[in-house]
Design an enzyme around this catalytic site. Structure first.
Site, PDB file in Angstrom:
ATOM      1  N   SER A  73    -131.930   9.665  52.518  1.00 20.65           N
ATOM      2  CA  SER A  73    -131.154   9.012  53.678  1.00 20.65           C
ATOM      3  C   SER A  73    -131.781   9.153  55.136  1.00 20.65           C
ATOM      4  CB  SER A  73    -129.868  10.046  53.750  1.00 20.65           C
ATOM      5  OG  SER A  73    -130.209  11.332  54.409  1.00 20.65           O
ATOM      6  N   GLY A  74    -131.268   8.794  55.921  1.00 19.36           N
ATOM      7  CA  GLY A  74    -131.487   8.674  57.236  1.00 19.36           C
ATOM      8  C   GLY A  74    -131.144   9.737  58.106  1.00 19.36           C
ATOM      9  N   ASP A  75    -130.535  10.653  57.556  1.00 21.56           N
ATOM     10  CA  ASP A  75    -130.162  12.023  58.281  1.00 21.56           C
ATOM     11  C   ASP A  75    -130.147  13.129  57.369  1.00 21.56           C
ATOM     12  OD1 ASP A  75    -128.927  13.634  60.108  1.00 21.56           O
ATOM     13  OD2 ASP A  75    -128.132  11.919  61.161  1.00 21.56           O
ATOM     14  N   ASP A  76    -129.421  14.267  57.743  1.00 20.34           N
ATOM     15  CA  ASP A  76    -129.591  15.302  56.715  1.00 20.34           C
ATOM     16  C   ASP A  76    -128.830  15.190  55.266  1.00 20.34           C
ATOM     17  OD1 ASP A  76    -130.352  17.150  58.812  1.00 20.34           O
ATOM     18  OD2 ASP A  76    -128.353  17.029  59.633  1.00 20.34           O
TER      19      ASP A  76
END
Length: 482
Positions: free
Chosen positions: A261-264
């Site tokens: 993903s692009g975050d946590d």
């Protein structure tokens, strides 16, 4: 005698005519029946509860061509199935196909099951996404101060809800939303793929989630939750596509998930600044197991930054991260209040990381200007052990808050292989206190090495969590599809 034979012959003729008529009739029925294709499909899965009734989405007019909107069909089907809530519950089976839909809401004692070749396609018609109020523990939307678009699969005040399948797919078609976000064209916060609020006994399992507009799975103000066997995929540059975000939840189990993903990959939350403090609902009793994460710009597991209601008793084990910014990250700030305490992590395998451990007390990013500067967070009882990492730029960046140090940090049996171009100083430590045992490279002086005799420190609690006592049932179904 002659009369007998005439009567007999007349009877035979009538009999022959009747037989011929019957043959023709049956033949016609046979032709008609051959024009009706009946397929029996059987499937099974593990669930917190099985259902007494099961129907196919096509029975409610669903069209799986990827072009026809099914929003009203989902709403109609689920409304009709609510009649069975007190009669053993109901299951809606979504067969193979591409089912375009906007937001729809679930009901209690209900299962949504996706065939392995079923794809729910999130509509790009914004009129199919109702706007609702911000979450009370946040006080505003995260993208915009106003409300937020309802999540694709939504529910509130429910009990006994399952969203599962044979690895069926939910495609958020997020590029449309990401472009609007980057252009600052959104009046409201982007929708999530799955969000259940104020609910109890939740199972989300065996699905593939693609390209969410924002967060993927968001249980909030809920309890007794299992998230299992989920694959989450989004471009690593996509904005805020967090994987699984338990938020002000109690007794949760996240296991066997793969997230790019692009975050946590997993972000544990409990409200934002003064709103989260006032709402006062912590996240506690959380188990994270067998998680695999790829997220070059974010954390494998993040605690915060919205943690104003408190986070306590988080247990993570058997975690793998590849090309991810950090292993475990604690994010907080002055004005957050709340606490992060009793955190236990063991058996992490990390490859190509910027930081293995990262704590920061100056994250900022406030909901508004009304936060209390005297609301200081408590960060204590943070335990890491049995960690192996390689190709690491910096072992740890641990930064507490002046006059509010992070305490009780324990790190044991950790081996970190530094990258060829690693920082000369592998550890940065300010305003923290704790101990280490068997850690390579040698940690900072604020975390003194207690020697190998203390290598058993930082261990998990012996007692299990209540969610571990919940055993899934084997549910088997057979449906006739016409």
């Amino acid at each position: 005698m002659e009369l007998f034979w005439k009567t007999h012959m007349r009877f035979q003729v009538i009999k022959a005519v009747c037989v011929l008529f019957l043959v023709v009739l049956l033949g016609q029925e046979g032709v008609e029946s051959r024009n009706v294709k009946t397929v029996t499909t059987s499937f099974e899965y593990s669930g917190i509860n099985c259902r007494a009734h099961s129907v196919s989405f096509t029975d409610f007019g669903g069209v799986g061509d990827g072009k026809t909107s099914n929003t009203k069909a989902f709403q109609s089907a689920i409304s009709r199935l609510s009649e069975y809530a007190s009669d053993g519950g109901a299951q809606l089976y979504v067969p193979a196909g591409k089912w375009l839909t906007g937001s729809f809401s679930l009901i209690s004692h209900f299962t949504l099951y996706l065939h392995k070749d079923a794809v729910l396609l999130a509509s790009q018609d914004m009129s199919e996404w109702p706007v609702i109020k911000p979450l009370p523990s946040y006080g505003r939307g995260r993208d915009a101060a106003a409300g937020r678009y309802t999540s694709l699969i939504f529910g509130t005040n429910l009990t006994d809800v399952i969203v599962t399948g044979d690895n069926g797919t939910i495609d958020g078609q997020g590029a449309f939303w990401w472009q609007q976000f980057h252009r600052k064209k959104l009046k409201y916060t982007r929708p999530y793929l799955i969000e259940l609020m104020f609910s109890d006994n939740i199972q989300i399992s065996d699905l593939t989630l693609l390209n969410s507009p924002s967060w993927n799975v968001h249980p909030v103000y809920s309890s007794n939750i299992i998230v299992k066997g989920i694959t989450i995929l989004a471009p690593v540059t996509s904005p805020n596509t967090d994987g699984i975000n338990p938020d002000s939840c109690t007794n949760t189990r996240i296991e066997d998930c793969y997230i790019v993903s692009g975050d946590d990959c997993v972000a544990v939350k409990s409200g934002w600044d003064e709103y989260g403090i006032a709402f006062g609902m912590p996240t506690k009793q959380l188990a994270i197991r067998r998680l695999t994460c790829i997220s070059p710009f974010s954390a494998t597991i993040a605690l915060g930054s919205e943690m104003s209601g408190g986070i306590q008793d988080v247990r993570a084990e058997d975690i793998t991260a590849i090309h991810t910014e950090s292993g475990v990250r604690i994010k907080t700030a002055v004005g957050r209040g709340g606490y992060v305490k009793d955190i236990f992590v063991k058996r992490m395998t990390l490859h190509t990381m910027k930081w293995v451990f990262w704590m920061t007390g100056n994250y900022g990013s406030h909901a508004d200007t009304h936060y209390d500067p005297n609301a200081l967070p408590e960060i204590s009882g943070i335990n890491y052990r049995d960690v192996v990492a390689d190709n690491v730029t910096m072992a740890a960046r641990l930064e507490g808050i002046s006059n509010d140090p992070f305490t009780g940090i324990c790190i044991a049996n950790v081996t970190i292989g530094m990258a060829a171009k690693a920082k000369k100083q592998p550890w940065t430590c300010t305003d923290i206190a704790g101990m280490t045992s068997g850690v390579t490279p040698s940690p900072c002086t604020l975390l003194p090495d207690q020697g190998v005799e203390k290598i058993t420190a930082c261990d998990f609690p012996q007692e299990g969590l209540p969610i571990d006592n919940l055993e899934l049932k084997k549910c088997t179904y057979s449906l006739k599809l016409f």
